[in-house]
Enzyme design. Structure first.
Site, mmCIF file in Angstrom:
data_model
loop_
_atom_site.group_PDB
_atom_site.id
_atom_site.type_symbol
_atom_site.label_atom_id
_atom_site.label_comp_id
_atom_site.label_asym_id
_atom_site.label_seq_id
_atom_site.Cartn_x
_atom_site.Cartn_y
_atom_site.Cartn_z
ATOM 1 N N LYS A 38 25.113 -3.951 9.480
ATOM 2 C CA LYS A 38 24.679 -4.151 10.868
ATOM 3 C C LYS A 38 25.524 -5.243 11.521
ATOM 4 O O LYS A 38 26.180 -6.033 10.825
ATOM 5 C CB LYS A 38 23.201 -4.540 10.886
ATOM 6 C CG LYS A 38 22.894 -5.844 10.134
ATOM 7 C CD LYS A 38 21.402 -6.048 9.945
ATOM 8 C CE LYS A 38 21.144 -7.323 9.135
ATOM 9 N NZ LYS A 38 19.735 -7.455 8.749
ATOM 10 N N ARG A 136 7.018 -8.759 11.051
ATOM 11 C CA ARG A 136 8.017 -8.328 12.026
ATOM 12 C C ARG A 136 7.791 -6.837 12.251
ATOM 13 O O ARG A 136 6.742 -6.448 12.732
ATOM 14 C CB ARG A 136 9.410 -8.665 11.464
ATOM 15 C CG ARG A 136 10.396 -9.119 12.492
ATOM 16 C CD ARG A 136 11.678 -9.688 11.878
ATOM 17 N NE ARG A 136 12.402 -8.712 11.056
ATOM 18 C CZ ARG A 136 13.575 -8.947 10.473
ATOM 19 N NH1 ARG A 136 14.157 -10.129 10.614
ATOM 20 N NH2 ARG A 136 14.181 -8.039 9.750
ATOM 21 N N TYR A 270 36.234 -32.469 26.852
ATOM 22 C CA TYR A 270 35.230 -32.678 27.896
ATOM 23 C C TYR A 270 34.224 -33.764 27.543
ATOM 24 O O TYR A 270 33.691 -33.790 26.433
ATOM 25 C CB TYR A 270 34.465 -31.377 28.146
ATOM 26 C CG TYR A 270 35.292 -30.275 28.757
ATOM 27 C CD1 TYR A 270 36.066 -30.504 29.892
ATOM 28 C CD2 TYR A 270 35.297 -29.004 28.197
ATOM 29 C CE1 TYR A 270 36.819 -29.480 30.450
ATOM 30 C CE2 TYR A 270 36.036 -27.980 28.753
ATOM 31 C CZ TYR A 270 36.804 -28.218 29.880
ATOM 32 O OH TYR A 270 37.536 -27.206 30.431
ATOM 33 N N MET A 318 35.460 -23.740 25.552
ATOM 34 C CA MET A 318 35.336 -22.279 25.496
ATOM 35 C C MET A 318 36.445 -21.640 24.656
ATOM 36 O O MET A 318 36.199 -20.693 23.903
ATOM 37 C CB MET A 318 35.367 -21.686 26.912
ATOM 38 C CG MET A 318 35.057 -20.198 26.940
ATOM 39 S SD MET A 318 35.085 -19.479 28.582
ATOM 40 C CE MET A 318 33.647 -20.195 29.342
HETATM 41 C C1 LIG Z 1 19.804 -7.543 7.291
HETATM 42 C C2 LIG Z 1 18.855 -6.853 6.430
HETATM 43 C C3 LIG Z 1 19.085 -6.761 5.042
HETATM 44 C C4 LIG Z 1 20.212 -7.471 4.341
HETATM 45 O O1 LIG Z 1 19.825 -8.811 4.115
HETATM 46 P P1 LIG Z 1 20.780 -9.815 3.329
HETATM 47 O O2 LIG Z 1 19.965 -11.030 3.180
HETATM 48 O O3 LIG Z 1 21.971 -10.027 4.201
HETATM 49 O O4 LIG Z 1 21.119 -9.154 2.050
HETATM 50 C C5 LIG Z 1 18.202 -6.019 4.300
HETATM 51 N N1 LIG Z 1 17.164 -5.381 4.873
HETATM 52 C C6 LIG Z 1 16.909 -5.466 6.203
HETATM 53 C C7 LIG Z 1 15.737 -4.765 6.762
HETATM 54 C C8 LIG Z 1 17.730 -6.213 7.019
HETATM 55 O O5 LIG Z 1 17.467 -6.295 8.322
#
Ligand SMILES: *Cc1c(COP(=O)(O)O)cnc(C)c1O
Length: 389
Positions: A38, A136, A270, A318
């Site tokens: 992701k 969540r 800055y 930046m």
């Molecule tokens: C990002 C994510 C992972 C991977 O987690 P890591 O700690 O990077 O291994 C696994 N499961 C879900 C649902 C995630 O969102």
């Protein structure tokens, strides 16, 4: 290296990534590995990293967003692929048509995926998610019996196949945290209920990288690993990457854009947060917060220039920041390394995380698209070398 990468570059070591995948597979001892790419592979480039992960034997790839999964399909990935962050109206039909496993956390999502499967005349691959305590996404234990029964009924009609049952830990990076055992127990209860409802999934999974590294009993059939694949430790207080057989994949470096002698008492960047304590040499590093260098690193981020660790002098702007080389000299064009594997004395992403009050995940993921990715260790037969995504 390509011309566009003369200013700065994130060098992505795909050999290290493959070796990390193999190390994590070994540790999973029999459970399958899902490599999570992701957020453009935590900033490393999802397509290239997913391809290298497959080469190293990853049976599954995972993404958060459906469009992230579709981008992998468009790039030619044909293996098992799952995505989990859905909103009403989400592109269910596209996912079903592309053979992407979709996560379902509630009745609304099940209804939408069943409708999409009917529309295109195919069976959707569905993985039901239970919230075992993260708070969540995921179905509550109270609603789980209804969701599993409805999913089983949809299976009987041929619109879905429940391929997985899964959950996610809240505190896997704090070994021994009481929530871990509680979540595992809730997960086992949910699995038993689902079996009672007649579901027989291919995979059950709850572990992320920290759980894989510290909690062998939580492996079930599959483990989802993101950060470990990129060679960073999610449990820095327990061990660094090398302690787990991992090697950081990203090196962030730039070419020094200016070197000059200035007198003592010279304000730098800055707000003049930094003033030279005496006559000294200043080097300008052409990376800034637009590139993902945290502005919080002002006065604190470590950078190796001319063989030594320096500290960001004054504000990160930046596009650029300054380091004070003290009595040392350097050439324009000299390599400045913000972070890398650490074995040539350079700082690591973990050092940056500590200096800025965050985690290494965020340090690599926030490196923006303005920084060209340069891939090393790419296999010849892919026909693509050099920079780009
Ligand atoms: C990002 C994510 C992972 C991977 O987690 P890591 O700690 O990077 O291994 C696994 N499961 C879900 C649902 C995630 O969102």
């Amino acid at each position: 290296m390509t011309d566009t990468a003369t200013r700065a570059r994130a060098v992505i070591d795909l050999d290290a990534l493959r070796s990390n995948v193999r190390a994590l597979r070994d540790r999973a001892s029999g459970a399958e590995l899902m490599v999570v790419v992701k957020a453009d592979g935590y900033g490393h480039g999802a397509v290239r990293c997913a391809r290298a992960a497959r080469e190293a034997g990853a049976g599954w790839i995972g993404t958060a967003l459906p469009e992230e999964a579709f981008a992998l399909r468009a790039a030619g990935d044909t293996g098992r692929l799952m995505c989990w962050l859905w909103t009403p109206g989400g592109p269910w039909r596209e996912a079903v048509e592309r053979d992407v496993d979709v996560s379902v956390s509630g009745m609304w999502a099940l209804r939408e995926v069943v409708a999409a499967a009917r529309e295109c005349g195919r069976t959707a691959r569905v993985q039901l998610k239970i919230d075992t305590g993260l708070g969540r996404n995921g179905c509550t234990p109270a609603d789980w019996p209804e969701l599993t029964r409805a999913a089983r009924a949809a299976e009987a009609q041929g619109t879905v196949r429940v391929t997985g049952l899964w959950s996610h830990f809240a505190c896997a990076d704090e070994p021994g945290h009481p929530s871990i055992a509680a979540q595992l127990e809730t997960f086992r209860t949910a699995l038993a209920q689902a079996a009672g409802a007649g579901l027989d999934p291919e995979v059950r999974h709850i572990s992320n990288t920290p759980a894989l590294l510290t909690l062998p009993e939580a492996r079930f059939d599959l483990v989802r690993t993101g950060i470990g694949v990129f060679g960073l430790s999610p449990v820095p207080d327990v061990g660094g990457p090398a302690d787990f057989g991992l090697r950081p994949v990203m090196t962030l470096e730039a070419s020094v854009a200016s070197v000059k002698r200035v007198p003592g008492g010279h304000g730098v960047s800055y707000g003049h947060l930094y003033t030279t304590p005496g006559e000294t040499t200043l080097a300008l590093v052409p990376l800034g917060y637009a590139d993902g260098v945290p502005r919080h690193a002002s006065g604190g981020g470590p950078v190796m220039v001319a063989g030594k660790w320096r500290t960001v002098a004054g504000r990160v702007a930046m596009d650029q920041f300054v380091v004070d080389l003290g009595g040392d000299s350097a050439q324009v064009g000299e390599r400045a390394v913000l972070f890398g594997p650490g074995d040539h004395g350079e700082p690591t992403a973990e050092d940056w995380a500590r200096a800025t009050g965050t985690i290494a995940y965020e340090i690599v993921t926030r490196i923006s698209a303005r920084v060209p990715r340069v891939y090393v260790g790419e296999r010849e037969d892919t026909g693509t070398t050099g920079s780009g995504t």
